[in-house]
Enzyme design. Structure first.
Site, PDB file in Angstrom:
ATOM      1  N   GLN A   6      13.009 -17.819 -24.529  1.00  0.00           N
ATOM      2  CA  GLN A   6      13.107 -19.251 -24.891  1.00  0.00           C
ATOM      3  C   GLN A   6      11.692 -19.810 -25.104  1.00  0.00           C
ATOM      4  O   GLN A   6      10.693 -19.189 -24.767  1.00  0.00           O
ATOM      5  CB  GLN A   6      13.787 -20.036 -23.760  1.00  0.00           C
ATOM      6  CG  GLN A   6      13.197 -19.813 -22.397  1.00  0.00           C
ATOM      7  CD  GLN A   6      14.221 -19.893 -21.273  1.00  0.00           C
ATOM      8  OE1 GLN A   6      15.300 -20.507 -21.391  1.00  0.00           O
ATOM      9  NE2 GLN A   6      13.894 -19.253 -20.154  1.00  0.00           N
ATOM     10  N   ASP A  58      19.119 -10.670 -16.013  1.00  0.00           N
ATOM     11  CA  ASP A  58      20.238 -11.391 -16.617  1.00  0.00           C
ATOM     12  C   ASP A  58      21.317 -11.641 -15.562  1.00  0.00           C
ATOM     13  O   ASP A  58      21.822 -10.693 -14.952  1.00  0.00           O
ATOM     14  CB  ASP A  58      20.801 -10.561 -17.779  1.00  0.00           C
ATOM     15  CG  ASP A  58      21.815 -11.347 -18.599  1.00  0.00           C
ATOM     16  OD1 ASP A  58      22.026 -11.006 -19.769  1.00  0.00           O
ATOM     17  OD2 ASP A  58      22.389 -12.328 -18.059  1.00  0.00           O
ATOM     18  N   GLY A  59      21.666 -12.898 -15.387  1.00  0.00           N
ATOM     19  CA  GLY A  59      22.674 -13.242 -14.375  1.00  0.00           C
ATOM     20  C   GLY A  59      24.029 -12.642 -14.674  1.00  0.00           C
ATOM     21  O   GLY A  59      24.837 -12.396 -13.780  1.00  0.00           O
ATOM     22  N   ASP A  88      21.488 -24.609 -21.459  1.00  0.00           N
ATOM     23  CA  ASP A  88      22.652 -24.883 -22.305  1.00  0.00           C
ATOM     24  C   ASP A  88      23.207 -23.601 -22.907  1.00  0.00           C
ATOM     25  O   ASP A  88      22.526 -22.576 -22.938  1.00  0.00           O
ATOM     26  CB  ASP A  88      22.221 -25.854 -23.417  1.00  0.00           C
ATOM     27  CG  ASP A  88      21.972 -27.247 -22.837  1.00  0.00           C
ATOM     28  OD1 ASP A  88      22.121 -28.228 -23.558  1.00  0.00           O
ATOM     29  OD2 ASP A  88      21.655 -27.338 -21.632  1.00  0.00           O
ATOM     30  N   ASP A 114      23.197 -22.443 -12.361  1.00  0.00           N
ATOM     31  CA  ASP A 114      22.272 -23.510 -12.743  1.00  0.00           C
ATOM     32  C   ASP A 114      21.537 -23.045 -13.994  1.00  0.00           C
ATOM     33  O   ASP A 114      20.354 -22.707 -13.983  1.00  0.00           O
ATOM     34  CB  ASP A 114      21.297 -23.746 -11.580  1.00  0.00           C
ATOM     35  CG  ASP A 114      20.214 -24.734 -11.965  1.00  0.00           C
ATOM     36  OD1 ASP A 114      19.085 -24.633 -11.405  1.00  0.00           O
ATOM     37  OD2 ASP A 114      20.460 -25.576 -12.848  1.00  0.00           O
ATOM     38  N   HIS A 168      19.880 -31.567  -8.506  1.00  0.00           N
ATOM     39  CA  HIS A 168      19.840 -30.438  -7.569  1.00  0.00           C
ATOM     40  C   HIS A 168      20.665 -30.688  -6.303  1.00  0.00           C
ATOM     41  O   HIS A 168      21.298 -29.771  -5.785  1.00  0.00           O
ATOM     42  CB  HIS A 168      18.386 -30.106  -7.208  1.00  0.00           C
ATOM     43  CG  HIS A 168      17.636 -29.513  -8.358  1.00  0.00           C
ATOM     44  ND1 HIS A 168      16.387 -29.954  -8.771  1.00  0.00           N
ATOM     45  CD2 HIS A 168      17.975 -28.527  -9.240  1.00  0.00           C
ATOM     46  CE1 HIS A 168      16.005 -29.264  -9.817  1.00  0.00           C
ATOM     47  NE2 HIS A 168      16.938 -28.390 -10.137  1.00  0.00           N
ATOM     48  N   PRO A 175      19.746 -17.469 -24.084  1.00  0.00           N
ATOM     49  CA  PRO A 175      20.145 -16.578 -22.969  1.00  0.00           C
ATOM     50  C   PRO A 175      21.291 -17.131 -22.132  1.00  0.00           C
ATOM     51  O   PRO A 175      21.987 -16.392 -21.455  1.00  0.00           O
ATOM     52  CB  PRO A 175      18.852 -16.449 -22.153  1.00  0.00           C
ATOM     53  CG  PRO A 175      18.053 -17.662 -22.476  1.00  0.00           C
ATOM     54  CD  PRO A 175      18.367 -17.991 -23.901  1.00  0.00           C
ATOM     55  N   ASP A 192      13.482 -22.938 -11.617  1.00  0.00           N
ATOM     56  CA  ASP A 192      12.529 -23.958 -11.166  1.00  0.00           C
ATOM     57  C   ASP A 192      12.551 -24.095  -9.651  1.00  0.00           C
ATOM     58  O   ASP A 192      11.685 -24.744  -9.070  1.00  0.00           O
ATOM     59  CB  ASP A 192      12.872 -25.311 -11.814  1.00  0.00           C
ATOM     60  CG  ASP A 192      14.335 -25.670 -11.584  1.00  0.00           C
ATOM     61  OD1 ASP A 192      15.131 -25.511 -12.510  1.00  0.00           O
ATOM     62  OD2 ASP A 192      14.679 -26.044 -10.449  1.00  0.00           O
TER      63      ASP A 192
END
Ligand code: SAM
Length: 285
Positions: free
Chosen positions: A33, A141-142, A162, A159, A64, A166, A88
């Protein structure tokens, strides 16, 4: 060329949100990204991924706290938590506040988001800077991570950015089936599910996809100033516990700036247009 003095996110081709900035502090393309970090006059430093406002120093807690504590307080004894995305560190910071949680795995596909968050957002990334023993940070990669485990987590918090780039694969029935298998028998997931004002079609699609996999799917919302129209939805999918009826048996960590025990239930009380969007796919905007 002089630095720009504003940055705009286009929530739709016809609706943008612009913030005045004093500087672009960092900008780079990673294999996943485009990352920008800007210093805005209204919200302080902001993280922007592929042109989409992600989080800011001043408003991050509105998101959060709500994506973390609503699912963690719904589950009567959450011990093992998986965070997909969340590079983050804001969700990990909130999850680690629950003493009953003994293992937190964070899996973000982009290590640069993690590194830059530590550098520019120390208040958000504080548990990444000084990780408690229960926190394990993975770069990957989740989707693959969720596939690699079975019957293990109590809560999975997605979390993610958009459904572009990815993050796209994290909004599919196939992924929700992997998440279902990764959960213990009474586990639950929550995912940021976009704006019920400017991305109603996505909210409806995510709801329908989760309904095909989980017996209980409920949506709730928070007010996130930097997101389009300031209203942001979350989709909670559960094997056993229903947030509309479950009794909360524990006290939430304190202090909080958005979440409170009454909001645990009231955030699921939806305006009619939102219910019509979820249940009927009716687009009001
Ligand atoms: N927590 C912030 C907020 O307040 O909305 C924004 C979310 S966080 C920055 C989004 C993260 O999802 C990014 O760091 C991105 O690298 C990560 N991501 C996107 N697709 C992913 C995937 N397939 N697996 C793991 N992480 C992913």
């Amino acid at each position: 060329m002089s630095a720009p003095d504003t940055v705009t996110e286009w929530g739709t081709p016809n609706l943008g949100q612009t913030v005045k900035i004093t500087a672009v502090l960092h900008e780079e393309d990673t294999p996943f990204q485009h990352i920008q970090i800007v210093d805005s006059l209204q919200y302080g430093k902001m993280l922007i991924l592929d042109g989409v406002f992600q989080t800011s120093e001043k408003d991050e807690w509105t998101y959060h706290e709500m994506i973390s504590h609503v699912p963690l307080m719904l589950h009567p004894h959450p011990e093992r938590v998986l965070i997909i995305g969340g590079g983050d560190g804001g969700v990990a910071r909130e999850v680690c506040r629950h003493d009953c949680v003994t293992q937190v795995d964070l899996c973000d596909i982009d290590g640069r988001v993690i590194e830059l968050s530590k550098e520019y957002f120390p208040s958000i990334a504080k548990v990444l800077l000084d990780p408690p023993a229960k926190l394990h940070v993975h770069v990957g990669d989740g989707i693959a991570f969720a596939k690699s485990v079975g019957d293990f987590y109590d809560v999975i918090i997605i979390d993610c950015s958009d459904p572009i780039g990815p993050g796209e694969g994290l909004f599919t029935r196939e992924f929700y089936r992997s998440a279902y298998k990764a959960l213990r028998k009474d586990g639950l997931i929550v995912q940021q599910s976009e704006s019920p004002i400017v991305q109603q079609h996505l909210v409806h699609d995510i709801y329908c996809a989760m309904k095909d996999v989980f017996p209980i799917v409920r949506s709730y919302f928070s007010h996130v100033p930097i997101y389009p129209a300031c209203m942001h939805s979350f989709m909670l999918a559960s094997k056993v516990y229903d947030p509309l009826t479950a009794e909360i048996s524990r006290k939430a960590p304190e202090p909080m700036r958005y979440y409170n025990e009454k909001i645990q239930k009231s955030c699921f009380v939806l305006p009619n247009f939102y219910k019509e969007c979820l249940l009927e796919g009716k687009m009001s905007f």
